[in-house]
Design an enzyme around this catalytic site. Sequence first.
Site, PDB file in Angstrom:
ATOM      1  CG  ASP A  10      -1.951   0.930   1.099  1.00 20.80           C
ATOM      2  OD1 ASP A  10      -1.691   2.122   0.529  1.00 20.80           O
ATOM      3  OD2 ASP A  10      -2.700   1.020   2.112  1.00 20.80           O
ATOM      4  CB  ILE A  11       1.410   3.753  -2.279  1.00 24.99           C
ATOM      5  CG1 ILE A  11       2.552   4.995  -2.894  1.00 24.99           C
ATOM      6  CG2 ILE A  11       0.078   4.670  -2.562  1.00 24.99           C
ATOM      7  CD1 ILE A  11       2.637   5.449  -4.072  1.00 24.99           C
ATOM      8  N   GLY A  32      -8.876   5.553  -7.581  1.00 23.75           N
ATOM      9  CA  GLY A  32      -7.808   4.952  -7.378  1.00 23.75           C
ATOM     10  C   GLY A  32      -6.849   5.176  -6.578  1.00 23.75           C
ATOM     11  CB  VAL A  33      -3.081   5.830  -6.731  1.00 21.73           C
ATOM     12  CG1 VAL A  33      -2.089   6.455  -6.083  1.00 21.73           C
ATOM     13  CG2 VAL A  33      -2.726   4.236  -7.005  1.00 21.73           C
ATOM     14  CG  ASP A  34      -6.112  11.892  -6.898  1.00 21.04           C
ATOM     15  OD1 ASP A  34      -5.489  12.263  -5.949  1.00 21.04           O
ATOM     16  OD2 ASP A  34      -6.639  12.262  -7.759  1.00 21.04           O
ATOM     17  N   GLY A 118      -3.785   2.806 -14.572  1.00 22.32           N
ATOM     18  CA  GLY A 118      -5.042   2.323 -13.983  1.00 22.32           C
ATOM     19  C   GLY A 118      -6.228   2.919 -14.818  1.00 22.32           C
ATOM     20  CE1 TYR A 120      -7.088   9.767 -15.177  1.00 22.33           C
ATOM     21  CE2 TYR A 120      -4.823  10.872 -15.695  1.00 22.33           C
ATOM     22  CZ  TYR A 120      -6.242  10.716 -15.360  1.00 22.33           C
ATOM     23  OH  TYR A 120      -6.580  11.992 -14.440  1.00 22.33           O
TER      24      TYR A 120
END
Length: 299
Positions: A10-11, A32-34, A118, A120
């Site tokens: 997990d970032i 997502g990540v954002d 992802g 995108y």
Amino acid sequence: MPTIEVIRGDITTQTVDAIVNAASPQVRGGGGVDGAIHRAAGPGLLQECIERFPEGLAVGGAGWTTAHDLPASWVIHAVGPVYGRGSREQLVDAYANSLRRADELGAETVAFPLISAGIYGWPRDDAIHAGFDGIAASGTRVREVRFVTPHEEMARAIESALWRVTPLRILQGARVLHERGFEQVRILPGMSPSGMYWRLELSVGSGDILGYTTGTGSRVAGLDVTAATTPEAVADHLLTLSPGLAPAADPGYAQWYRELMSLVEERAALPIAFADYFDASAGWEIGWGSGVRVPAPPE
């Protein structure tokens, strides 16, 4: 040059100086990540983004905020392109500009997601190598770069690409030599008898410049060639190995090599000209066992 590691995890839990967020151009959070980074950092991150980036960020650009409730010190917001609407150069720039912001902050350790891969829609293998190219182009002073993904398959793909990047950089370095006028430099790539290692010889006429095998890892005649190494640096190193080499034209071969490298980079696969039980009369193969063939080089 930074070391490059692949972390499955997990970032938002990475204890690094800076975490890179795959942000939208508005820099207001999202999916997502954002979204995960904004949720973990708390509402203060969005407020700081509004204050620092009232007009958002350009595609390929990057800017920083503090990390709020995250274990890092900073969040670097990088805007990658949407596949089919942006360019690969913008994706490379998103990585390079992130590391330039890290250098401004004095960050030594930086964790990246795989930007644009992802929602995108950027093709995975090209997204990985665009990340490598951005690291190399940045000239960063960062000591350690981590690619962090929660997906085992993605982690394996990045690790596999790291294995291939040293020979790819040598091949790209040979192309740079051609661009500098040393068009007589030729390659002969193939597989070892065991089938475990890729081999390469660089030569001019009957004289060898370099012999390399993936069995030696990233060491190339005394130089550590990694994803953070530019093709230009490899070309410079190759010239030191053959100090008497003079420019010479071979336009037919140089054009063939450009076409070969276009396919090699598109497929992120290494060329094969020889191996045990390999029929070279059908041409060279791009990717061992792929069946994708190209004509042999001109004599």
